[in-house]
Write an enzyme that holds these catalytic residues in place. Structure first.
Site, PDB file in Angstrom:
ATOM      1  N   ASP A  99     -11.165   1.427 -24.117  1.00 55.69           N
ATOM      2  CA  ASP A  99     -11.439   1.215 -22.693  1.00 55.69           C
ATOM      3  C   ASP A  99     -11.477   2.518 -21.926  1.00 55.69           C
ATOM      4  O   ASP A  99     -10.793   3.467 -22.274  1.00 55.69           O
ATOM      5  CB  ASP A  99     -10.280   0.423 -22.037  1.00 55.69           C
ATOM      6  N   PRO A 158       0.816  -1.220   0.000  1.00 52.87           N
ATOM      7  CA  PRO A 158       0.000   0.000   0.000  1.00 52.87           C
ATOM      8  C   PRO A 158       0.851   1.272   0.000  1.00 52.87           C
ATOM      9  O   PRO A 158       0.340   2.356  -0.264  1.00 52.87           O
ATOM     10  CB  PRO A 158      -0.834  -0.112   1.282  1.00 52.87           C
TER      11      PRO A 158
HETATM   12  N1  ADE Z   1      -0.758  -5.122   0.098  1.00 56.77           N
HETATM   13  C1  ADE Z   1      -1.608  -4.749   1.072  1.00 56.77           C
HETATM   14  N2  ADE Z   1      -2.404  -3.765   0.658  1.00 56.77           N
HETATM   15  C2  ADE Z   1      -2.063  -3.497  -0.631  1.00 56.77           C
HETATM   16  C3  ADE Z   1      -2.508  -2.582  -1.610  1.00 56.77           C
HETATM   17  N3  ADE Z   1      -3.499  -1.702  -1.373  1.00 56.77           N
HETATM   18  N4  ADE Z   1      -1.911  -2.590  -2.821  1.00 56.77           N
HETATM   19  C4  ADE Z   1      -0.910  -3.439  -3.068  1.00 56.77           C
HETATM   20  N5  ADE Z   1      -0.438  -4.318  -2.192  1.00 56.77           N
HETATM   21  C5  ADE Z   1      -1.003  -4.362  -0.983  1.00 56.77           C
END
Ligand code: ADE
Length: 245
Positions: free
Chosen positions: A169, A89
């Site tokens: 797309d 994230p």
């Molecule tokens: N691992 C945990 N959350 C994630 C996310 N939002 N994007 C990519 N990998 C992750």
């Protein structure tokens, strides 16, 4: 394209990689998936892959050794330069533009972690890109990597029948896609816009572009800042703005 996936949960991928377009892509040898459980590379006698964080704190951290060795062995087997993609994230937000960029590569290696995180040296010395699929936290990188793999593989030339089907797309044009209709013309009193039955291709294209603009204005106005518009389209957009006031 060769896609290696490093994960502690390889069975999570079985359904996703073996249905529909991803299945067909493998059958046509356009893509080859290789699932690697990096626990198999652990030199620890209990095959441990994580440990407590230095400095204390909650959760466990993935140790460098199994991941360094797993990626090292994959790179040794291939002569191409691979992109090593860490799912987190904290990464760069994944977009259609990034999907198009990755679709040009010959070899991708996905790193999926669980637990609290990765030892920072993995990020510094193994990974080429850190990617996030959105501002929310998943239990691990597996679902994120499946999302990215799905969106990249469909762009590999030869996989979708008709190139136009992805050039139109949402996001590829910078706008959301226009509405689509199919038969019947009249469904329970709701009719298809007549222009689509007119046979006038220029008119149809104009209608689609306008509806694409309208939809983007209503749902994702943030996308409009990066789109090139003709004078006519700018006027149409101004009308939409006036109407809203
Ligand atoms: N691992 C945990 N959350 C994630 C996310 N939002 N994007 C990519 N990998 C992750």
């Amino acid at each position: 394209m060769k896609i290696d996936i490093l994960t502690l949960f390889p069975t999570m991928f079985e359904g996703v990689l073996n249905e529909s377009i991803l299945k067909r892509a493998q059958e046509q040898s356009l893509v080859q998936f290789n699932l690697v459980n990096f626990r198999d590379f652990s030199l620890n006698k209990h095959q441990k892959v994580d440990d407590y964080p230095y400095g204390g704190g909650a959760g466990m951290v993935l140790t460098p050794q199994p991941i360094f060795d797993a990626v090292g062995s994959l790179l040794k087997q291939s002569d191409e330069n691979a992109r090593v993609l860490l799912m987190t994230p904290q990464g760069e937000r994944f977009t259609q533009k990034k999907a198009e960029e990755l679709a040009e590569e010959k070899h991708l290696i996905f790193l999926c972690g669980h637990y609290e995180g990765f030892d920072e040296r993995i990020r510094e010395h193994v990974v080429t890109d850190e990617l996030s699929i959105g501002d929310y936290v998943l239990t691990g990188g597996e679902l994120a990597s499946m999302v990215i793999i799905d969106s990249v593989v469909r762009l590999i030339p030869g996989i979708l029948g008709n190139k136009q089907s992805y050039e139109q797309d949402s996001f590829s044009t910078g706008l959301l896609e226009h509405p689509q209709y199919t038969r019947p013309y009249d469904f329970r009193g709701h009719q298809v816009p007549d222009v689509l039955l007119s046979g006038n291709h220029k008119k149809i294209e104009e209608w689609r572009r306008k509806e694409s603009l309208r939809r983007t204005f209503e749902r994702r106005p943030d996308l409009l800042t990066d789109v090139h518009l003709t004078e006519n389209e700018r006027q149409f957009l101004n009308q939409l703005i006036q109407k809203k006031r």
